[in-house]
Design an enzyme around this catalytic site. Structure first.
Site, PDB file in Angstrom:
ATOM      1  N   SER A  64       0.811  -1.224   0.000  1.00  0.00           N
ATOM      2  CA  SER A  64       0.000   0.000   0.000  1.00  0.00           C
ATOM      3  C   SER A  64       0.842   1.271   0.000  1.00  0.00           C
ATOM      4  CB  SER A  64      -0.931   0.017   1.212  1.00  0.00           C
ATOM      5  OG  SER A  64      -0.181  -0.063   2.417  1.00  0.00           O
ATOM      6  N   ASP A  84      -0.776   5.668  11.529  1.00  0.00           N
ATOM      7  CA  ASP A  84      -0.756   4.326  12.106  1.00  0.00           C
ATOM      8  C   ASP A  84       0.658   3.744  12.206  1.00  0.00           C
ATOM      9  OD1 ASP A  84      -0.202   3.931   9.462  1.00  0.00           O
ATOM     10  OD2 ASP A  84      -1.856   2.548   9.067  1.00  0.00           O
ATOM     11  N   HIS A 142       1.555   4.120   7.338  1.00  0.00           N
ATOM     12  CA  HIS A 142       1.172   4.832   6.115  1.00  0.00           C
ATOM     13  C   HIS A 142       1.498   6.322   6.223  1.00  0.00           C
ATOM     14  CE1 HIS A 142      -1.308   1.151   5.963  1.00  0.00           C
ATOM     15  NE2 HIS A 142      -1.057   1.238   4.673  1.00  0.00           N
TER      16      HIS A 142
END
Length: 218
Positions: free
Chosen positions: A15, A194, A197
């Site tokens: 991601s 978090d 990210h």
């Protein structure tokens, strides 16, 4: 810069690389958000701005949630079939994270030796087709407290990347070290939500570190 004119640079990862890139390939018209919102698009823009005559093609093939197992499963279509001149690999965060966010789902856990072997398989499949070079990027955890259990494990996986970069003559990008330098002056939560990210500043840190190792002239 180490990347020569008319080269194709492919970024692959999870991601952190993906960040809403277009499918099936993250490239194309900028205002459609084809490159996504990650460091890959920042690298692409900076190369085009500083080297307008280089015609370097950048493709984002990140996929959210991926581990090294997932990358291996799509390696043929998402890397080899694209015939990159340069390949950048940033993977390992989810390999580590699953040990902590889903501790009972052990079938999803990827141990250190499997992680190493998966990377070796990717590297050895790809090196013969690369005309330029390979970029290996360490996974990271945005936690400056080095005794934190997840940080300890992430450092171990990052050490594997460092060893493989040396073994295969790849360009090494030590992202954990880059973020650690930033956290001397700023709290981690200022650039992420978090500890994984990053926001725009975090992605710029990643892009800057990659370009620095490629001898980019600012």
């Amino acid at each position: 810069m180490k990347i020569k004119n008319n080269s194709k640079l492919v970024f692959i990862g999870d991601s952190i690389t993906d960040f809403e890139r277009a499918r099936p390939c993250g490239e194309g018209i900028a205002h459609f958000g084809s490159m996504g919102k990650s460091y890959a698009g920042i690298v692409d823009g900076l190369i085009k701005a500083a080297y307008p005559d280089a015609h370097i093609r950048v493709i984002n093939m990140g996929t959210s949630g991926n581990t090294t197992r997932d990358l291996l499963a799509r390696w043929q279509t998402d890397v080899l079939d694209l015939k990159p001149d340069w390949l950048s690999i940033l993977i390992g965060i989810n390999d580590v994270w699953r040990h902590f966010d889903t501790p009972l789902m052990t079938e999803q856990h990827i141990g250190l030796e499997e992680y190493r072997q998966n990377l070796v398989d990717m590297i050895e499949q790809t090196l013969p087709i690369l005309k330029g070079g390979l970029i290996l990027i360490t996974p990271y955890f945005m936690e400056p407290y080095k005794a934190d259990p997840m940080r300890v494990m992430m450092d171990e996986y990052g050490q594997v990347v460092k060893e493989l970069a040396k073994q295969y003559g790849a360009v090494l990008v030590d992202l954990q070290a880059a973020f650690d330098r930033y956290f001397v002056h700023n709290h981690p939560m200022s650039v992420n939500w978090d500890y994984i990210h990053p926001d725009v500043t975090g992605h710029v840190i990643i892009a800057r570190e990659i370009l620095k190792q490629l001898d980019y002239q600012w």
